[in-house]
Scaffold this motif. Structure first.
Motif, PDB file in Angstrom:
ATOM      1  N   MET A   1      60.246  31.635  37.538  1.00  0.00           N
ATOM      2  CA  MET A   1      58.891  32.133  37.694  1.00  0.00           C
ATOM      3  C   MET A   1      58.250  32.171  36.309  1.00  0.00           C
ATOM      4  O   MET A   1      58.830  32.681  35.370  1.00  0.00           O
ATOM      5  N   GLN A   2      57.066  31.626  36.222  1.00  0.00           N
ATOM      6  CA  GLN A   2      56.355  31.614  34.959  1.00  0.00           C
ATOM      7  C   GLN A   2      55.738  32.983  34.687  1.00  0.00           C
ATOM      8  O   GLN A   2      55.512  33.781  35.598  1.00  0.00           O
ATOM      9  N   GLU A   3      55.439  33.245  33.425  1.00  0.00           N
ATOM     10  CA  GLU A   3      54.908  34.547  33.023  1.00  0.00           C
ATOM     11  C   GLU A   3      53.601  34.883  33.740  1.00  0.00           C
ATOM     12  O   GLU A   3      53.425  36.009  34.206  1.00  0.00           O
ATOM     13  N   ASN A   4      52.703  33.916  33.867  1.00  0.00           N
ATOM     14  CA  ASN A   4      51.431  34.208  34.550  1.00  0.00           C
ATOM     15  C   ASN A   4      51.641  34.492  36.037  1.00  0.00           C
ATOM     16  O   ASN A   4      50.939  35.298  36.623  1.00  0.00           O
ATOM     17  N   GLN A   5      52.641  33.833  36.656  1.00  0.00           N
ATOM     18  CA  GLN A   5      52.954  34.107  38.059  1.00  0.00           C
ATOM     19  C   GLN A   5      53.550  35.508  38.208  1.00  0.00           C
ATOM     20  O   GLN A   5      53.247  36.213  39.170  1.00  0.00           O
ATOM     21  N   ARG A   6      54.378  35.897  37.262  1.00  0.00           N
ATOM     22  CA  ARG A   6      54.990  37.230  37.299  1.00  0.00           C
ATOM     23  C   ARG A   6      53.915  38.308  37.179  1.00  0.00           C
ATOM     24  O   ARG A   6      53.907  39.288  37.932  1.00  0.00           O
ATOM     25  N   LYS A   7      52.969  38.131  36.262  1.00  0.00           N
ATOM     26  CA  LYS A   7      51.889  39.106  36.091  1.00  0.00           C
ATOM     27  C   LYS A   7      51.023  39.197  37.340  1.00  0.00           C
ATOM     28  O   LYS A   7      50.624  40.284  37.751  1.00  0.00           O
ATOM     29  N   ASP A   8      50.736  38.040  37.940  1.00  0.00           N
ATOM     30  CA  ASP A   8      49.946  38.007  39.174  1.00  0.00           C
ATOM     31  C   ASP A   8      50.647  38.788  40.276  1.00  0.00           C
ATOM     32  O   ASP A   8      50.031  39.579  40.987  1.00  0.00           O
ATOM     33  N   LEU A   9      51.943  38.577  40.413  1.00  0.00           N
ATOM     34  CA  LEU A   9      52.725  39.282  41.426  1.00  0.00           C
ATOM     35  C   LEU A   9      52.699  40.786  41.194  1.00  0.00           C
ATOM     36  O   LEU A   9      52.483  41.568  42.120  1.00  0.00           O
ATOM     37  N   LEU A  10      52.891  41.210  39.952  1.00  0.00           N
ATOM     38  CA  LEU A  10      52.911  42.642  39.649  1.00  0.00           C
ATOM     39  C   LEU A  10      51.560  43.304  39.897  1.00  0.00           C
ATOM     40  O   LEU A  10      51.497  44.465  40.296  1.00  0.00           O
ATOM     41  N   GLU A  11      50.466  42.570  39.686  1.00  0.00           N
ATOM     42  CA  GLU A  11      49.139  43.123  39.950  1.00  0.00           C
ATOM     43  C   GLU A  11      48.861  43.262  41.440  1.00  0.00           C
ATOM     44  O   GLU A  11      48.259  44.226  41.894  1.00  0.00           O
ATOM     45  N   LYS A  12      49.285  42.280  42.223  1.00  0.00           N
ATOM     46  CA  LYS A  12      48.977  42.255  43.654  1.00  0.00           C
ATOM     47  C   LYS A  12      49.966  43.024  44.516  1.00  0.00           C
ATOM     48  O   LYS A  12      49.626  43.439  45.617  1.00  0.00           O
ATOM     49  N   TRP A  13      51.173  43.207  44.052  1.00  0.00           N
ATOM     50  CA  TRP A  13      52.231  43.735  44.912  1.00  0.00           C
ATOM     51  C   TRP A  13      51.964  45.102  45.521  1.00  0.00           C
ATOM     52  O   TRP A  13      52.216  45.309  46.705  1.00  0.00           O
ATOM     53  N   PRO A  14      51.462  46.096  44.775  1.00  0.00           N
ATOM     54  CA  PRO A  14      51.266  47.423  45.401  1.00  0.00           C
ATOM     55  C   PRO A  14      50.394  47.379  46.655  1.00  0.00           C
ATOM     56  O   PRO A  14      50.663  48.066  47.631  1.00  0.00           O
ATOM     57  N   ILE A  15      49.373  46.553  46.647  1.00  0.00           N
ATOM     58  CA  ILE A  15      48.475  46.470  47.798  1.00  0.00           C
ATOM     59  C   ILE A  15      49.040  45.545  48.862  1.00  0.00           C
ATOM     60  O   ILE A  15      49.156  45.904  50.033  1.00  0.00           O
ATOM     61  N   LEU A  16      49.396  44.337  48.451  1.00  0.00           N
ATOM     62  CA  LEU A  16      49.881  43.346  49.408  1.00  0.00           C
ATOM     63  C   LEU A  16      51.209  43.726  50.038  1.00  0.00           C
ATOM     64  O   LEU A  16      51.411  43.551  51.238  1.00  0.00           O
ATOM     65  N   GLY A  17      52.114  44.221  49.222  1.00  0.00           N
ATOM     66  CA  GLY A  17      53.449  44.553  49.730  1.00  0.00           C
ATOM     67  C   GLY A  17      53.397  45.558  50.865  1.00  0.00           C
ATOM     68  O   GLY A  17      53.993  45.360  51.923  1.00  0.00           O
ATOM     69  N   LEU A  18      52.668  46.625  50.662  1.00  0.00           N
ATOM     70  CA  LEU A  18      52.559  47.650  51.701  1.00  0.00           C
ATOM     71  C   LEU A  18      51.844  47.107  52.934  1.00  0.00           C
ATOM     72  O   LEU A  18      52.265  47.364  54.065  1.00  0.00           O
ATOM     73  N   SER A  19      50.789  46.324  52.720  1.00  0.00           N
ATOM     74  CA  SER A  19      50.061  45.738  53.859  1.00  0.00           C
ATOM     75  C   SER A  19      50.970  44.837  54.684  1.00  0.00           C
ATOM     76  O   SER A  19      50.977  44.904  55.909  1.00  0.00           O
ATOM     77  N   PHE A  20      51.730  43.970  54.001  1.00  0.00           N
ATOM     78  CA  PHE A  20      52.632  43.065  54.707  1.00  0.00           C
ATOM     79  C   PHE A  20      53.733  43.833  55.433  1.00  0.00           C
ATOM     80  O   PHE A  20      54.132  43.453  56.537  1.00  0.00           O
ATOM     81  N   MET A  21      54.216  44.898  54.834  1.00  0.00           N
ATOM     82  CA  MET A  21      55.256  45.696  55.496  1.00  0.00           C
ATOM     83  C   MET A  21      54.726  46.327  56.771  1.00  0.00           C
ATOM     84  O   MET A  21      55.411  46.351  57.789  1.00  0.00           O
TER      85      MET A  21
END
Length: 54
Positions: A1-21
């Motif tokens: 995983m590239q650094e920019n992809q990792r940062k994107d994931l960390l920014e989106k995860w709190p919202i997306l992760g819970l929604s997907f769950m």
């Protein structure tokens, strides 16, 4: 995983992760939703990051 992809994931995860769950009935649905959201596709051998050349 590239650094920019990792940062994107960390920014989106709190919202997306819970929604997907909350939308998923089984763990496989959750994993499929996350992979689709972040642009991963099945290439016949495994999951790869989909790229677009413009």
């Amino acid at each position: 995983m590239q650094e920019n992809q990792r940062k994107d994931l960390l920014e989106k995860w709190p919202i997306l992760g819970l929604s997907f769950m909350m939308m998923s009935k089984i763990p496989e649905d959750f994993h499929d939703s996350v992979e689709q959201e972040f642009g991963y596709i099945w290439d016949g051998k495994g999951k790869i990051k989909e790229v677009s050349y413009q």
